[in-house]
Design a protein around this motif. Sequence first.
Motif, PDB file in Angstrom:
ATOM      1  N   LEU A 234       0.824  -1.209   0.000  1.00 47.83           N
ATOM      2  CA  LEU A 234       0.000   0.000   0.000  1.00 47.83           C
ATOM      3  C   LEU A 234       0.856   1.255   0.000  1.00 47.83           C
ATOM      4  O   LEU A 234       1.775   1.401   0.814  1.00 47.83           O
ATOM      5  N   TYR A 235       0.523   2.176  -0.919  1.00 51.30           N
ATOM      6  CA  TYR A 235       1.155   3.499  -0.953  1.00 51.30           C
ATOM      7  C   TYR A 235       0.287   4.536  -0.237  1.00 51.30           C
ATOM      8  O   TYR A 235       0.788   5.368   0.511  1.00 51.30           O
ATOM      9  N   SER A 236      -1.027   4.509  -0.532  1.00 58.46           N
ATOM     10  CA  SER A 236      -1.925   5.533   0.012  1.00 58.46           C
ATOM     11  C   SER A 236      -3.354   5.043  -0.059  1.00 58.46           C
ATOM     12  O   SER A 236      -3.676   4.090  -0.784  1.00 58.46           O
ATOM     13  N   VAL A 237      -4.215   5.705   0.709  1.00 63.78           N
ATOM     14  CA  VAL A 237      -5.648   5.446   0.628  1.00 63.78           C
ATOM     15  C   VAL A 237      -6.363   6.795   0.528  1.00 63.78           C
ATOM     16  O   VAL A 237      -6.082   7.722   1.283  1.00 63.78           O
ATOM     17  N   GLY A 238      -7.252   6.899  -0.452  1.00 63.25           N
ATOM     18  CA  GLY A 238      -8.039   8.111  -0.636  1.00 63.25           C
ATOM     19  C   GLY A 238      -9.425   7.919  -0.069  1.00 63.25           C
ATOM     20  O   GLY A 238     -10.024   6.839  -0.157  1.00 63.25           O
ATOM     21  N   LEU A 239      -9.979   9.001   0.515  1.00 61.88           N
ATOM     22  CA  LEU A 239     -11.301   8.975   1.138  1.00 61.88           C
ATOM     23  C   LEU A 239     -12.030  10.254   0.752  1.00 61.88           C
ATOM     24  O   LEU A 239     -11.528  11.357   0.983  1.00 61.88           O
ATOM     25  N   TYR A 240     -13.222  10.089   0.146  1.00 55.68           N
ATOM     26  CA  TYR A 240     -13.949  11.260  -0.357  1.00 55.68           C
ATOM     27  C   TYR A 240     -15.435  11.099  -0.042  1.00 55.68           C
ATOM     28  O   TYR A 240     -16.005  10.021  -0.217  1.00 55.68           O
ATOM     29  N   GLY A 241     -16.052  12.182   0.410  1.00 56.49           N
ATOM     30  CA  GLY A 241     -17.481  12.127   0.702  1.00 56.49           C
ATOM     31  C   GLY A 241     -18.060  13.509   0.922  1.00 56.49           C
ATOM     32  O   GLY A 241     -17.486  14.527   0.491  1.00 56.49           O
ATOM     33  N   GLN A 242     -19.197  13.540   1.610  1.00 56.60           N
ATOM     34  CA  GLN A 242     -19.868  14.792   1.935  1.00 56.60           C
ATOM     35  C   GLN A 242     -19.974  14.941   3.438  1.00 56.60           C
ATOM     36  O   GLN A 242     -20.230  13.962   4.149  1.00 56.60           O
ATOM     37  N   THR A 243     -19.795  16.156   3.916  1.00 57.46           N
ATOM     38  CA  THR A 243     -20.004  16.421   5.336  1.00 57.46           C
ATOM     39  C   THR A 243     -21.501  16.533   5.611  1.00 57.46           C
ATOM     40  O   THR A 243     -22.318  16.638   4.686  1.00 57.46           O
ATOM     41  N   LEU A 244     -21.863  16.503   6.877  1.00 50.55           N
ATOM     42  CA  LEU A 244     -23.277  16.625   7.243  1.00 50.55           C
ATOM     43  C   LEU A 244     -23.861  17.952   6.785  1.00 50.55           C
ATOM     44  O   LEU A 244     -25.060  18.070   6.536  1.00 50.55           O
ATOM     45  N   GLU A 245     -23.004  18.950   6.655  1.00 51.18           N
ATOM     46  CA  GLU A 245     -23.472  20.272   6.214  1.00 51.18           C
ATOM     47  C   GLU A 245     -23.563  20.370   4.692  1.00 51.18           C
ATOM     48  O   GLU A 245     -23.947  21.409   4.155  1.00 51.18           O
ATOM     49  N   GLY A 246     -23.186  19.293   3.985  1.00 50.23           N
ATOM     50  CA  GLY A 246     -23.270  19.302   2.530  1.00 50.23           C
ATOM     51  C   GLY A 246     -21.989  19.709   1.845  1.00 50.23           C
ATOM     52  O   GLY A 246     -21.935  19.813   0.612  1.00 50.23           O
ATOM     53  N   GLY A 247     -20.929  19.945   2.614  1.00 52.57           N
ATOM     54  CA  GLY A 247     -19.649  20.290   2.017  1.00 52.57           C
ATOM     55  C   GLY A 247     -18.874  19.049   1.600  1.00 52.57           C
ATOM     56  O   GLY A 247     -19.341  17.924   1.736  1.00 52.57           O
ATOM     57  N   VAL A 248     -17.669  19.269   1.112  1.00 51.61           N
ATOM     58  CA  VAL A 248     -16.830  18.168   0.625  1.00 51.61           C
ATOM     59  C   VAL A 248     -15.900  17.701   1.733  1.00 51.61           C
ATOM     60  O   VAL A 248     -15.267  18.506   2.414  1.00 51.61           O
ATOM     61  N   TYR A 249     -15.845  16.382   1.913  1.00 54.71           N
ATOM     62  CA  TYR A 249     -14.865  15.781   2.816  1.00 54.71           C
ATOM     63  C   TYR A 249     -13.835  15.062   1.960  1.00 54.71           C
ATOM     64  O   TYR A 249     -14.182  14.270   1.078  1.00 54.71           O
ATOM     65  N   GLN A 250     -12.555  15.303   2.219  1.00 53.11           N
ATOM     66  CA  GLN A 250     -11.520  14.635   1.451  1.00 53.11           C
ATOM     67  C   GLN A 250     -10.266  14.431   2.308  1.00 53.11           C
ATOM     68  O   GLN A 250      -9.878  15.295   3.080  1.00 53.11           O
TER      69      GLN A 250
END
Length: 811
Positions: free
Chosen positions: A190-206
């Motif tokens: 493993l080199y890296s793990v990416g994680l992407y989603g939305q916050t509860l407020e509707g913003g971007v989580y990364q």
Amino acid sequence: MNSGLGEQQLIKGRVLTRHALHKQGVLVLQYYIQTESGPIAVELFNQEHVCFVQSSDEARLFSCAGLTGIRPSPVALKSFNQAPVSALYCGDGRLMRTLIRAAKDLDIELFESDVKAEHRFLIERFIALDVEFYGQFVERSAENSFSSSSSHSLPQSQPLFVASRARLSTSTIKLNAISLDFECSFSGELYSVGLYGQTLEGGVYQKVIMVGQPEETEQDYIEWVSNEYELIIRLIEWFQEYDPDIIIGWSVVTFDLALLYRRAKYHGIALNIGRDNQPLGWKVEDKYRPETLSLPGRVVLDGIDWLKAAFYQFERYSLEFVSQALLDEGKAIHNVDNRMGEIKELFFNDKPALAHYNLTDCRLVWDIFEKTHLFDFAIERAKLTGLELGRVGASVAAFNNLYLPHLHRAGYVAPSKPVSDGIESPGGYVMDSVPGLYRHILVLDFKSLYPSIIRTFLIDPKGLVEGLNHGFSQQPSKTVPGFLGAQFSREKPILPMLIKNLSEQREQAKQNHDAPLSQAIKIIMNSLYGVLGSKGCVFHDARLASSITMRGHEIMKQTRRWIEAEGYEVIYGDTDSTFVWLGNDFEQAEVQQTGKALAQKVNQFWVDKLNSEFQLESFLELEFETHFEQFFMPTLRGSVEGSKKRYVGTKLNRLGQPELIFKGMEQVRSDWSPLARRVQYELYERLFQQQDVESYLRETVDKLTRGELNKELVFAKQLRRDLEEYTAKSAPHLKAARKLCDATGDPQYGKRGARVEYVMTLNGAEPVQHTTASMDYNYYLSRQLEPIAEPILSILKTTFSQVTTNQMSLI
């Protein structure tokens, strides 16, 4: 949910995962649910596995040793052969397996022994996704905690709710999702793990967790760890912190989670990324597939599987191809085909760029889910079928979930195996076509034909059993005739009722512009016939399936007779579609009016016919679907007979512009070269626009033989299994893959999933990366261009060889 410990109360939530456990010597059903107040583990103690046996076989079964602990009990149910049955209860899964083996050895039928306890509890109560549990919160005892061999495990955070009963509920709870993707070396480190989603407020989580020494960068989403071991430990902690309900990705089970599991095992790390610090595991060792994954409290959705489940179709299902097709955007890397080499280069020389690439992959998957409404589709499918959220396929299980609780209330248990007497039902009706070039073809489609037949003619497994009994009792007025000797009872059929409910829900979904729900219902409704026609379903009976398909044949033939009686010619028909030629001299407005009037008239014919002959209400609905301004039905190759399931036509799109529609032609098949597909499109466009076809063909052949079109001669195909696992070795793409492995010494080119790009040379199929011989232009002329040109040239009273004689003599 803030009541004191031990207080009786009701909790509502969405079921994420289901489990059957054994604690303190009893069977415990465990459900992880998401509530308005957060995730909760719900447990029901003292539950039992259940199956059924004919009462007449009970004594013989219990004469077998080793069944102490099985509790028989008479119930008000019977089998499909009208024999009374007893229920068999036990709280031990191993004992239930012993019971199943004993019954098999004695050739005694057990009914519904394959229905798992954690599923049965819900479906018997008509609970699908949303649930209410009544019970109380308790302190976790030692038996209720989940120990870990890892010193890095975290304390419990979810409360435990011990329930006594449950019922169906409704919910609008929004589930928290994350898109996950790993980057790794050729060997899987493993080199890296990416994680992407939305916050509860509707913003971007990364976030990207990256192996390496911290670097100065503007990318504040990078978190640095010193090595692979620390990356896995940090990811376990991250799961406890972020606590997602849903994990999405691209081949996320078969690649990402399988890779993570193997690397954690290599380092001796307990991979406790489930809820309550529970480990990710596999029900079958070394079988890393969605159906074998165990991850308590979390749902995993794979983008490829769910696009297919929602009936999206792509030439290829690589993330690059699908994201380009849906989002007009691709991976953040220069050379997609050599991405492993470039990933390695970035890891050692430009880790911020690798983090950007990693996170972009996560975002692309997220955007695909959003664009295609896959989150909503998965939710609606689970609510409709009672299947576990995240389970794809499983149409037989979905049918059972819908059907069984109604069947039990009607006094029956499901059969133990399908009825099979060697007679199989025919497929959909396909009419002989009338080949030719036409103007003004109408396509009239029966809306959901097979579900409509089931609903109209009362086709139903229970109805068949009771209908045959009525027939034997000389009470034909109580039945509707089917095919192959079938008779269906008119009294409270189950399947037509389910179809009725689904149809009404779909109409409501359409009115509400709820596309995911409408699509989910459509797919479920259309799968019901397929389930009844499948020997993998215990309700399979050729009389059921044939009463649907053969009735469909009858309906299509009668519809054709009525249309032709109105003075029009039917040139083709396929399953539920009838192609009607109006003649060449119609105005656009007149065409629309004629199509709608014709469909309405046929529908009324069916209403009258079914009422007078069967005293049935007709739910058959013919719709004016499409108007082809120009239409071409080709002949079979080398024949004067019309083809089937192959045609080309032009119709106006939503912008009022003409567009070409290909059905079953080489244009829509990925095993033809880009040249063949482009030329076919151009030929039909010229044919319909009355432009010169022959000169275009001669020009194309001339360019081909001069080597100007070589870039369009590349075939591409993916290996469905490892190269050595193929039994037939002569396919061109296999030969090319073998040559590439030999030339490069890299076995990766022969692994399952590898994309093989090759051309046909004088030495046969050769990989694009290692071509040693000249192009075989004769192959492309005779095997690619000639087959697609001949149907058009036959209309023009000429042949491919006559058009291209001069050019071919130059090769």
